[in-house]
Motif scaffolding. Sequence first.
Motif, PDB file in Angstrom:
ATOM      1  N   PHE A  93       0.600  -1.201  -0.510  1.00  0.00           N
ATOM      2  CA  PHE A  93       0.208  -0.195   0.058  1.00  0.00           C
ATOM      3  C   PHE A  93       1.154   1.246  -0.410  1.00  0.00           C
ATOM      4  O   PHE A  93       2.018   1.533   0.092  1.00  0.00           O
ATOM      5  N   ARG A  94       0.266   2.523  -0.408  1.00  0.00           N
ATOM      6  CA  ARG A  94       0.930   3.725  -0.542  1.00  0.00           C
ATOM      7  C   ARG A  94       0.031   4.391   0.996  1.00  0.00           C
ATOM      8  O   ARG A  94      -1.085   4.118   1.335  1.00  0.00           O
ATOM      9  N   MET A  95       1.106   5.757   1.032  1.00  0.00           N
ATOM     10  CA  MET A  95      -0.056   6.635   2.192  1.00  0.00           C
ATOM     11  C   MET A  95      -0.819   7.067   1.983  1.00  0.00           C
ATOM     12  O   MET A  95      -0.784   7.447   0.553  1.00  0.00           O
ATOM     13  N   PRO A  96      -1.895   8.010   2.376  1.00  0.00           N
ATOM     14  CA  PRO A  96      -2.558   8.763   1.048  1.00  0.00           C
ATOM     15  C   PRO A  96      -2.359  10.157   1.214  1.00  0.00           C
ATOM     16  O   PRO A  96      -1.292  10.541   1.587  1.00  0.00           O
ATOM     17  N   GLU A  97      -2.285  11.171   0.478  1.00  0.00           N
ATOM     18  CA  GLU A  97      -2.383  12.220   0.151  1.00  0.00           C
ATOM     19  C   GLU A  97      -2.495  13.461   0.796  1.00  0.00           C
ATOM     20  O   GLU A  97      -3.277  13.128   1.897  1.00  0.00           O
ATOM     21  N   GLU A  98      -1.348  14.086   0.925  1.00  0.00           N
ATOM     22  CA  GLU A  98      -2.341  15.471   2.379  1.00  0.00           C
ATOM     23  C   GLU A  98      -4.080  16.142   2.200  1.00  0.00           C
ATOM     24  O   GLU A  98      -4.489  16.741   2.531  1.00  0.00           O
ATOM     25  N   ASP A  99      -4.618  16.177   0.275  1.00  0.00           N
ATOM     26  CA  ASP A  99      -5.236  16.423   0.296  1.00  0.00           C
ATOM     27  C   ASP A  99      -6.553  15.670   0.013  1.00  0.00           C
ATOM     28  O   ASP A  99      -7.852  15.167  -1.017  1.00  0.00           O
ATOM     29  N   MET A 100      -6.472  14.094   0.253  1.00  0.00           N
ATOM     30  CA  MET A 100      -7.057  13.488   0.807  1.00  0.00           C
ATOM     31  C   MET A 100      -7.915  12.833   2.630  1.00  0.00           C
ATOM     32  O   MET A 100      -7.551  11.987   3.224  1.00  0.00           O
ATOM     33  N   PRO A 101      -8.690  13.376   3.192  1.00  0.00           N
ATOM     34  CA  PRO A 101      -9.307  13.399   4.797  1.00  0.00           C
ATOM     35  C   PRO A 101      -9.837  12.437   4.852  1.00  0.00           C
ATOM     36  O   PRO A 101     -10.690  11.590   3.449  1.00  0.00           O
ATOM     37  N   GLY A 102      -9.698  11.871   6.345  1.00  0.00           N
ATOM     38  CA  GLY A 102     -10.091  10.330   6.074  1.00  0.00           C
ATOM     39  C   GLY A 102      -9.340   8.926   5.673  1.00  0.00           C
ATOM     40  O   GLY A 102      -9.952   8.559   6.340  1.00  0.00           O
ATOM     41  N   ILE A 103      -8.734   9.174   4.806  1.00  0.00           N
ATOM     42  CA  ILE A 103      -8.149   7.894   3.675  1.00  0.00           C
ATOM     43  C   ILE A 103      -7.233   7.369   5.229  1.00  0.00           C
ATOM     44  O   ILE A 103      -5.908   8.112   5.224  1.00  0.00           O
ATOM     45  N   ASP A 104      -6.896   6.093   5.128  1.00  0.00           N
ATOM     46  CA  ASP A 104      -5.925   5.452   5.693  1.00  0.00           C
ATOM     47  C   ASP A 104      -5.115   5.256   4.721  1.00  0.00           C
ATOM     48  O   ASP A 104      -3.750   5.240   4.955  1.00  0.00           O
ATOM     49  N   TYR A 105      -5.389   4.874   3.777  1.00  0.00           N
ATOM     50  CA  TYR A 105      -3.780   3.939   3.299  1.00  0.00           C
ATOM     51  C   TYR A 105      -4.386   3.995   1.410  1.00  0.00           C
ATOM     52  O   TYR A 105      -6.356   4.067   1.896  1.00  0.00           O
ATOM     53  N   ILE A 106      -4.118   3.822   0.593  1.00  0.00           N
ATOM     54  CA  ILE A 106      -4.736   4.136  -0.790  1.00  0.00           C
ATOM     55  C   ILE A 106      -3.940   2.382  -1.242  1.00  0.00           C
ATOM     56  O   ILE A 106      -2.583   2.067  -1.388  1.00  0.00           O
ATOM     57  N   VAL A 107      -4.631   1.499  -1.849  1.00  0.00           N
ATOM     58  CA  VAL A 107      -3.946  -0.144  -2.215  1.00  0.00           C
ATOM     59  C   VAL A 107      -4.783  -0.406  -3.896  1.00  0.00           C
ATOM     60  O   VAL A 107      -4.816   0.343  -4.639  1.00  0.00           O
ATOM     61  N   PRO A 108      -3.717  -0.776  -4.702  1.00  0.00           N
ATOM     62  CA  PRO A 108      -4.150  -1.556  -5.601  1.00  0.00           C
ATOM     63  C   PRO A 108      -5.189  -1.970  -6.416  1.00  0.00           C
ATOM     64  O   PRO A 108      -5.705  -3.023  -5.369  1.00  0.00           O
ATOM     65  N   ASN A 109      -5.779  -1.047  -7.340  1.00  0.00           N
ATOM     66  CA  ASN A 109      -6.737  -1.770  -7.817  1.00  0.00           C
ATOM     67  C   ASN A 109      -6.575  -3.381  -8.245  1.00  0.00           C
ATOM     68  O   ASN A 109      -5.758  -3.815  -9.694  1.00  0.00           O
TER      69      ASN A 109
END
Length: 560
Positions: A39-55
């Motif tokens: 996974f990767r960490m969210p960007e600053e403009d992604m409020p409330g998001i914990d992680y970003i994972v592959p599709n």
Amino acid sequence: MKKIQQNLKVILLGGLGEVGRNMMLLDWQGKILICDMGFRMPEEDMPGIDYIVPNASYLKGKEKNILGVVFTHGHYDHIGAIPYLIEKIWHPGLEFFASPLTRGIILRRQDDFPNLPKLNIAEVKDGSKVRLGPFKIEFFRQNHNIPDNLGLFIETPIGNILHTSDFKFDPAPVNDKPTNFQKLQSFGKRRILLLLSDSTGAEETNHSLSEKTIEKNLEEIFQYAPGRIIAATFASLINRIQQIISLSEKYDRKVCVEGYSMKANVEISKILGYIKSKKGTFIKAKEIGNYPESKITVLCTGAQGEGSAILMRIASKEHPYIRLKKGDSVILSSSVIPGNERTVQMLKDDILRHGVRVFHYKMMDIHAGGHAQKEELKEMIKIMSPRFFLPIHGQYSMLVAHSELAQEMGIPEKNIIVAENGQIINLSQKKIFVEKKTAPSNYVMVDGLGIGDVGEVVLRDRQMLARDGMFVIVAVIDKTTGKVKGSPDIISRGFVYLRESKELLRDTRRKVIEIIHHATGSGGAVNWSYVKDEIRNKIGQFLFSKTQRRPMILPVVIEV
């Protein structure tokens, strides 16, 4: 007669044009091998998001064709997405392969997700060989900043592929053996068709720092620190953790490990023998007061300024046992992840306000990245001498810089692909090209227990709410007359303070009544959806003209 696919498909679902979210598929005639699920960490403009994972949509309906999953190492940008994607790829008998430490970290984390399928992870080491359908995989040791990091030599029906994993060439590593150049050269002699190489350090000149240099500089701090040492680093930097423990023992300091992930990783590493310590070295946070301050080291997470991490809790006086005081030394032993600069700066400022000394990587070499820099990357290309080259793991500028290094080393430009996530790369013995068709590779966001249920629309709403707030208008309508009863109620959150904006609210109420009466004035059936849209649009324009802000407007119309 159906034509049999003679090209190997290489598909990266993450890790290109970004740092993190690493996941790669090799597809030969429908038989699929997966490498890493990070996974990767969210960007600053992604409020409330914990992680970003592959599709993982490309794998839908192909679950039974997945031969297995191999992992290079135990960093979360390579293993962190497992709990969120496992059900999308799962079939009974699915095999996983990982080194002992990587396996330990994966299984420890799966304990936090008891409802997911139990993983059958086979242990592999330097020199292990595994056959999965048309793929024969040989694992080999690579230096990084975590032990048990493995590169992959993959024999396929069309030729040999070498995946470097994250790597650096370290002549004097800590807690690890130096790079085995003999082994690398033996792979190079076996003719590499495609080299997939780590690009994270491709824009950095010369050679990466050796962990031995870091140890020397850390020792300087331990030698002269008058009080407690609070060392913050990533929970997965096992080698750095070992250095800090060893130096603490050398200077007769007790070590207190704080932070959930840090404790878990230290525990796993001790069991597997990757962290060695003397009896009595470790103490609990509540025991710190029993020892002189010059005899204490606190090892914790939070060097990136994460709000919930231990160092931030110590800096903001929220830790139950540790308070910063004059004489303490704080070591931030990690580089700043792009996007975290502001939070790290605020953390440093908060710590310095306590009269504490702060040491960070820009002052002295107390952190070495685990990634090869230009000279090492050129050396890897020279050793492997591949026909085709695909830079992986890095921002787009890093991939381009790496492709330029490959051209310098004599690889023709037409044999190099600088790819984007989701592009389907076709590889044969003679050529490499990108298909027009792509695999879905957009962000899948994890928010709490929700995986992928926060899409672009929800994120846009959150950004709007964060930027300009919301404005709720509640109007009660008399069903028989179509007139507004009383005065519309207004609720404002994050837009204007109601008590100080009475004139604006009075004008807004008047405008709402006008809009409703105009829409219902003709008698007959009323389209309330149209009325709400009119309120939303016209009040939106009105508020913007008065405040130059665009709050989210939520009209509520109640008929009585």
